[in-house]
Enzyme design. Structure first.
Site, PDB file in Angstrom:
ATOM      1  CD  GLU A 166       9.823   7.289  -8.389  1.00 62.37           C
ATOM      2  OE1 GLU A 166      10.247   8.462  -8.336  1.00 62.37           O
ATOM      3  OE2 GLU A 166       9.000   6.911  -9.236  1.00 62.37           O
ATOM      4  N   GLY A 167       6.737   5.314  -4.555  1.00 58.47           N
ATOM      5  CA  GLY A 167       5.388   4.754  -4.375  1.00 58.47           C
ATOM      6  C   GLY A 167       4.363   5.866  -4.266  1.00 58.47           C
ATOM      7  CG  HIS A 168       4.387   8.437  -0.873  1.00 60.52           C
ATOM      8  ND1 HIS A 168       5.588   8.233  -0.239  1.00 60.52           N
ATOM      9  CD2 HIS A 168       3.428   8.054   0.020  1.00 60.52           C
ATOM     10  CE1 HIS A 168       5.375   7.769   0.984  1.00 60.52           C
ATOM     11  NE2 HIS A 168       4.071   7.629   1.165  1.00 60.52           N
ATOM     12  CD  GLN A 216      -3.631  -4.326  -3.666  1.00 64.00           C
ATOM     13  OE1 GLN A 216      -4.651  -3.683  -3.947  1.00 64.00           O
ATOM     14  NE2 GLN A 216      -3.655  -5.455  -2.967  1.00 64.00           N
TER      15      GLN A 216
END
Ligand code: AMP
Length: 271
Positions: free
Chosen positions: A26-28, A140
């Site tokens: 999900e971060g990507h 980040q």
């Protein structure tokens, strides 16, 4: 890739780019979504870059799930996925590398991963040359990578805007990472302690403690309460220059790297 990008540029389409090493989560996908919102065309890349792994690091073991990654990216409606081979990226005779020096390379991960950020800088400059984007999307979570790449893009006069996206976390606070797959069940249960500790640090600052040394000590205690976690570094820094601070102020970043089950996990929090 260049031929396709050139067509889009000629058609006056804005291009956003999300470089990844695959094993997507999900971060990507949040980076892809931010990119889709702000650009006519979204290009992702999946490439596990050998240059950025040290000889004792996990290059061979790094998860590779290309078929699944492509399905996920298709689900997000990206316009193209660039998946170069090692031979295309580093053909025989390849002789150039980007070297980053100065304060950005003095702390955090850099001393523990010699060559890593030069490897990242080199591959990203190459990817940017192939994709020719207007905007670059970075997470980040990899705060030093973000600071280093902003510097590289500025120093090399590249006409590219860098956009950073917040760290996406599991429900228990663990920062999503392709490397989390390498944790044992036990390690996975311990891992949320990192973010818990960073949040303890933040709450101590909110209660009025501003001496970095004291805040870091409290964070260290929370982590050291857990078995099997080894802290590699824990620092309070200016998030842009990465220079360590003695006084914590709004905007200060506290960053750490740890080993858990032989898996290297990094995380950070901005106060
Ligand atoms: P990687 O595939 O791990 O090299 O990461 C590719 C990009 O995704 C980098 O810009 C990372 O900072 C970003 N990224 C990785 N994990 C996360 C996360 N949990 N949240 C936000 N961005 C992430």
């Amino acid at each position: 890739m260049q031929a396709q990008s050139r067509k889009w540029r000629l058609a006056k389409k804005s291009i956003g780019f999300v470089p990844t090493m695959g094993a997507l989560h999900e971060g990507h996908l949040e980076l892809v979504r931010a990119c889709r919102k702000e650009n006519d065309v979204t290009i992702a890349s999946v490439y596990v870059n050998p240059l950025q792994f040290g000889p004792k690091e996990d290059f061979a073991k790094y998860p590779r799930t290309l078929e699944k990654d492509l399905k996920m990216l298709q689900g997000e409606k990206v316009n193209a996925v660039f998946t170069p081979s090692d031979k295309e990226m580093y053909p025989a005779g390849f002789s150039t590398s980007v070297e980053v020096k100065g304060p950005l390379m003095q702390g955090l991960c850099a001393p523990f991963r010699p060559g890593h950020f030069n490897g990242v800088a080199t591959v990203v400059v190459k990817l940017l040359g192939a994709v020719m984007p207007d905007r670059l999307y970075l997470g980040q979570k990899d705060a030093q990578q973000l600071a280093v790449l902003r510097q590289v893009i500025k120093d090399l006069n590249m006409d590219i805007e860098t956009i950073s996206c917040p760290t996406v976390r599991e429900h228990d606070g663990l920062a999503m990472s392709s490397r989390n797959q390498g944790l044992t069940l036990e390690g996975r249960k311990t891992a949320p302690a990192l973010y818990k500790a960073l949040k303890v640090g933040k709450s101590i600052v909110e209660l009025g403690e501003t001496q970095a040394e004291k805040v870091l000590e409290e964070i260290r205690k929370v982590i050291e309460d857990e078995k099997n976690v080894k802290i590699q570094y824990l620092e309070a820094v200016n998030p842009e220059t990465l220079v360590p601070v003695t006084e914590i102020k709004p905007g200060t970043m506290i960053a750490l790297a740890t080993y858990l089950d032989n898996v290297r996990l990094i995380d950070n929090i901005v106060i």
